[in-house]
Enzyme design. Structure first.
Site, mmCIF file in Angstrom:
data_model
loop_
_atom_site.group_PDB
_atom_site.id
_atom_site.type_symbol
_atom_site.label_atom_id
_atom_site.label_comp_id
_atom_site.label_asym_id
_atom_site.label_seq_id
_atom_site.Cartn_x
_atom_site.Cartn_y
_atom_site.Cartn_z
ATOM 1 N N GLU A 162 -39.508 86.277 30.181
ATOM 2 C CA GLU A 162 -39.317 86.948 29.261
ATOM 3 C C GLU A 162 -40.961 87.934 29.824
ATOM 4 O O GLU A 162 -41.432 87.944 30.645
ATOM 5 C CB GLU A 162 -39.990 87.660 28.004
ATOM 6 N N LYS A 216 -43.492 90.360 30.718
ATOM 7 C CA LYS A 216 -45.021 90.586 29.377
ATOM 8 C C LYS A 216 -45.704 92.072 29.205
ATOM 9 O O LYS A 216 -46.190 92.626 30.370
ATOM 10 C CB LYS A 216 -45.625 89.558 30.862
ATOM 11 N N ASP A 224 -47.674 95.035 28.697
ATOM 12 C CA ASP A 224 -48.392 94.906 28.251
ATOM 13 C C ASP A 224 -49.335 95.871 27.479
ATOM 14 O O ASP A 224 -49.930 97.667 27.395
ATOM 15 C CB ASP A 224 -49.133 95.697 29.602
ATOM 16 N N TYR A 234 -41.103 88.222 20.072
ATOM 17 C CA TYR A 234 -41.121 87.374 20.720
ATOM 18 C C TYR A 234 -41.525 85.973 21.321
ATOM 19 O O TYR A 234 -41.383 85.069 20.762
ATOM 20 C CB TYR A 234 -41.969 87.352 22.468
ATOM 21 N N LYS A 264 -48.815 86.750 37.289
ATOM 22 C CA LYS A 264 -49.268 88.299 36.894
ATOM 23 C C LYS A 264 -48.996 88.633 37.937
ATOM 24 O O LYS A 264 -48.855 88.852 39.205
ATOM 25 C CB LYS A 264 -50.647 88.137 36.121
ATOM 26 N N CYS A 323 -74.575 124.735 48.068
ATOM 27 C CA CYS A 323 -74.328 124.117 46.972
ATOM 28 C C CYS A 323 -72.690 125.182 46.647
ATOM 29 O O CYS A 323 -73.188 126.171 46.535
ATOM 30 C CB CYS A 323 -74.729 124.071 45.838
ATOM 31 N N CYS A 344 -74.424 127.001 43.381
ATOM 32 C CA CYS A 344 -75.000 128.304 43.104
ATOM 33 C C CYS A 344 -75.578 128.403 44.544
ATOM 34 O O CYS A 344 -76.723 129.166 44.195
ATOM 35 C CB CYS A 344 -76.293 127.100 42.406
ATOM 36 N N CYS A 397 -77.704 118.688 45.086
ATOM 37 C CA CYS A 397 -78.737 120.322 44.795
ATOM 38 C C CYS A 397 -79.434 119.928 44.379
ATOM 39 O O CYS A 397 -79.562 119.870 42.840
ATOM 40 C CB CYS A 397 -77.347 121.030 44.205
ATOM 41 N N CYS A 426 -78.738 125.624 38.406
ATOM 42 C CA CYS A 426 -77.295 124.897 38.993
ATOM 43 C C CYS A 426 -76.187 125.430 37.736
ATOM 44 O O CYS A 426 -76.743 124.158 37.008
ATOM 45 C CB CYS A 426 -77.241 124.258 39.626
#
Ligand code: IVH
Length: 664
Positions: free
Chosen positions: A117, A119, A121, A226, A313, A407, A410, A425, A430
């Site tokens: 089946e 799986k 999640d 299930y 998995k 920056c 600024c 910065c 700023c």
């Protein structure tokens, strides 16, 4: 009222319920709408009107009564008569072959028939039917007790409130949210200024645990069943069991198959690994079960999981995409983080278009250039990361990226301090830093002001009305309503959320101010020791470092924060606005946990691990990390893992989250 009139109404009501249930089944379970929405709504309205007119005909299992109207205070706990265990994992093909070898050895069979089946999640739930009526449903919890989420489950239209036969049984399955519904839910949350869910599983978990079923009803929850818990059916095979559930009009995943021996199982697993991206919901693997139920009970269980099943998995999904550009983000401390803008790809259920590249060293190490084709994946299924560059795909048109010397917000010079990976910065005014500071101040673990996300923070900053956290408390609903994309209602809500935050204890305020190195824990320790902002402000460095677990680095940062000229005006504004500057005294009753040791295992829904530990420590208890004979309590959250077995073996008291909350 003539008897015949009531009789006629009763017949009509029953016929309407049957008809509505039938359409519900076609629409929600079979995915084959059998009626258009307007016609369906008309039937529902007709039924509602009749039930209103003849209260004697009301019935809790009527399709009109799926959504309850009262929110709960907390969830009650429900015990699982048969534990809801987890599965052992196989992380590669060899481990799956090993599983088959074990099963063959234990059973003495040469070839074993398996049932495979997908799986899903999502989250495990249990549904209990009594004489055909849906009575109760719960989460898996720690496997032994779960939470009663009946009200929320009733809102899932795939769950029949009545089975076609009067059976008493418990069925188990997985609640999930489709990838598409997840994206829609998140875009809606974004528009409403709420934090996004990290992935469909989290969205499903959050929705199932809404205390108000009316809210849960608005979430697009779905489920696949299930298996069975307690029941008295005579069934021989897992394949038969699922066909039977399907016959009872319960939702069962159609992609299931018997497989003879491990080769066929592996073929099934590989096939679905390829087809996985095309499924409308997330899967994280394949569940392989021994098909013969008699053999299943012979094989039995280990302490943690059945010997007759294993979860194969899949590795986290990886995709190839292109780096369209690299931009930078400026954090609240001025750290400049390069972020890759990606050609959008779907990864583990959500669209990814950005990935942090962390710092310039990492870009150099991976040799990343703008325009590169790269492999991306979601680390821990949540944060997207760029794994590597596919150099063979280079065209010569790629460009090197250099961290900005100025920056972008600024224009001040950026610097890389020695010993640090980040370029920064250093300008305290700023704009980009200020906006990030607002976001942090309002965040859930700080002042918890719902509605101030990055977009709103930037907007209020750009309005010119807010240049630091103190200004937030002077905003009016009228001012906010004039800002772009801010409805009157949201403006009102925001003003109330800001006002409500004034009551927070000092520790939240301290954390929210974003003082360097002062995280939640340091904020709590400092608030606990000094009790008021004024006392903390006047504390000398040696008084600060005298606090247990506060070292010179934090002490110096706190002193500097109060000495900075920008700090005074901000604190004054907060104080004038009536923001609470005190830490409530820890009440005497709260040394209750003196001498008690707690260990946490698995995810808690209402607290982060750190918050839970802090609560224990505040009350005089100790939070340990591993189980020993000295442990007093194991607090078991979702998926508690091996600590649970150890606690059980050592006779340590195991409590769930609600019991923990009560203890506090
Ligand atoms: S059977 C005792 N079948 O995976 C075995 N589980 O750790 C019970 N899951 O908690 C699990 N799809 O929530 C089974 N088709 C499926 C499943 C499935 C998802 C989840 C389930 C369980 C976890 C295994």
């Amino acid at each position: 009222m003539g008897r015949s009139e009531l009789e006629k109404a009763r017949e009509k009501v029953l016929a309407l319920r049957r008809e509505i249930d039938e359409h519900n089944y076609y629409y929600h379970v079979l995915d084959q709408p059998s009626l258009d929405d307007r016609e369906f709504d008309r039937l529902m309205r007709e039924l509602e009107e009749l039930e209103e007119k003849y209260p004697g005909l009301q019935d809790p299992d009527s399709p009109t009564r799926r959504v309850g109207s009262k929110p709960l205070e907390t969830f009650q706990t429900l015990e699982h008569k048969i534990p809801m265990l987890g599965l052992d994992n196989a992380f590669n093909e060899e481990e799956l072959i090993d599983f088959d070898t074990r099963v063959r050895k234990l059973s003495g069979l040469e070839t074993v028939e398996y049932f495979c089946e997908l799986k899903i999640d999502g989250l495990a739930v249990s549904l209990q039917y009594e004489e055909g009526v849906f009575k109760r449903g719960s989460t898996r919890g720690d496997g032994y007790t779960g939470e009663d989420i009946t009200g929320n489950l009733r809102t899932i239209r795939q769950i029949p409130l009545r089975l076609p036969e009067p059976l008493t049984l418990e069925s188990r399955g997985e609640v999930y949210i489709t990838k598409k519904a997840f994206e829609e839910l998140n875009s809606r949350r974004e528009r409403e200024g709420l934090v996004n869910f990290a992935n469909p599983r989290n969205a499903a978990a959050g929705s199932l645990r809404q205390l108000d079923p009316r809210l849960a009803a608005k979430r697009p929850l779905k489920l696949f069943l299930y298996g069975l818990g307690e029941h008295s059916l005579e069934l021989k095979y897992q394949s038969e069991l699922l066909d039977y559930l399907q016959k009872l009009q319960l939702p069962v995943n159609p992609h299931r198959s018997t497989c003879l021996g491990p080769r066929e199982v592996l073929d099934y697993c590989r096939r679905w690994q390829d087809q996985r991206p095309g499924l409308p919901y997330e899967i994280d693997g394949v569940v392989v079960k021994v098909n013969d139920l008699g053999l299943q009970s012979e094989l039995g269980f280990t302490a943690r999981s059945p010997r007759w099943a294993i979860a194969y998995k899949y590795p986290p999904e990886e995709k190839i995409t292109r780096i369209l550009d690299i931009r930078v983000n400026i954090g609240r401390t001025g750290a400049i983080t390069p972020v890759a803008l990606l050609e959008p790809v779907t990864l583990s259920g959500s669209t990814v278009q950005r990935a942090s590249l962390h710092n310039e060293d990492l870009i150099a190490e991976k040799g990343i250039m703008i325009g590169d084709c790269v492999v991306v994946r979601k680390a821990g299924e949540i944060i997207p990361e760029v794994l590597k560059v596919i150099e063979e795909r280079r065209t010569g048109g790629e460009r090197e990226f250099a961290m900005p010397r100025h920056c972008p917000s600024c224009s001040s010079d950026t610097v890389r301090l020695s010993g640090e990976a980040a370029r920064r910065c250093l300008n305290p005014s700023c704009p980009a830093q200020l906006v990030e500071k607002l976001v942090h101040f309002a965040s859930r673990r700080a002042m918890d002001i719902e509605g101030i996300g990055p977009a709103v923070a930037e907007m209020v900053y750009n309005s010119g009305l807010v240049s630091d956290v103190g200004d937030l408390y002077y905003l009016t609903a009228e001012q906010l309503a004039e800002m772009p994309r801010m409805a009157e209602k949201s403006a009102d809500n925001l003003v109330s959320a800001i006002a409500a935050s004034k009551e927070n204890p000092l520790r939240r305020l301290l954390f929210g101010l974003g003082i360097r190195f002062v995280g939640e824990k340091a904020a709590r320790l400092l608030a606990g020791r000094f009790e008021t902002m004024d006392q903390l402000r006047e504390a000398k460095e040696e008084e600060l470092t005298a606090v247990d677990e506060i070292g010179p680095k934090i002490g110096e940062a706190v002193r500097q924060y109060f000495a900075t000229p920008e700090t005074g005006p901000v604190l004054d504004k907060l104080k004038r606005a009536g923001v609470n500057f005190t830490e409530p005294k820890v009440e005497t009753a709260s040394t209750d946990l003196e001498g008690k040791t707690f260990v946490f295992s698995g995810a808690l829904e209402n607290y982060t691990r750190d918050e839970a530990k802090a609560l224990v420590e505040e009350r005089g208890g100790r939070a340990g990390s591993s189980i020993s004979k000295k442990t007093d309590y194991l607090v078991a959250g979702d998926d508690p893992g091996s600590k649970l077995d150890k606690a059980r073996n050592l006779g340590v008291k195991i409590i769930n989250e609600s019991e923990f909350r009560e203890l506090l």
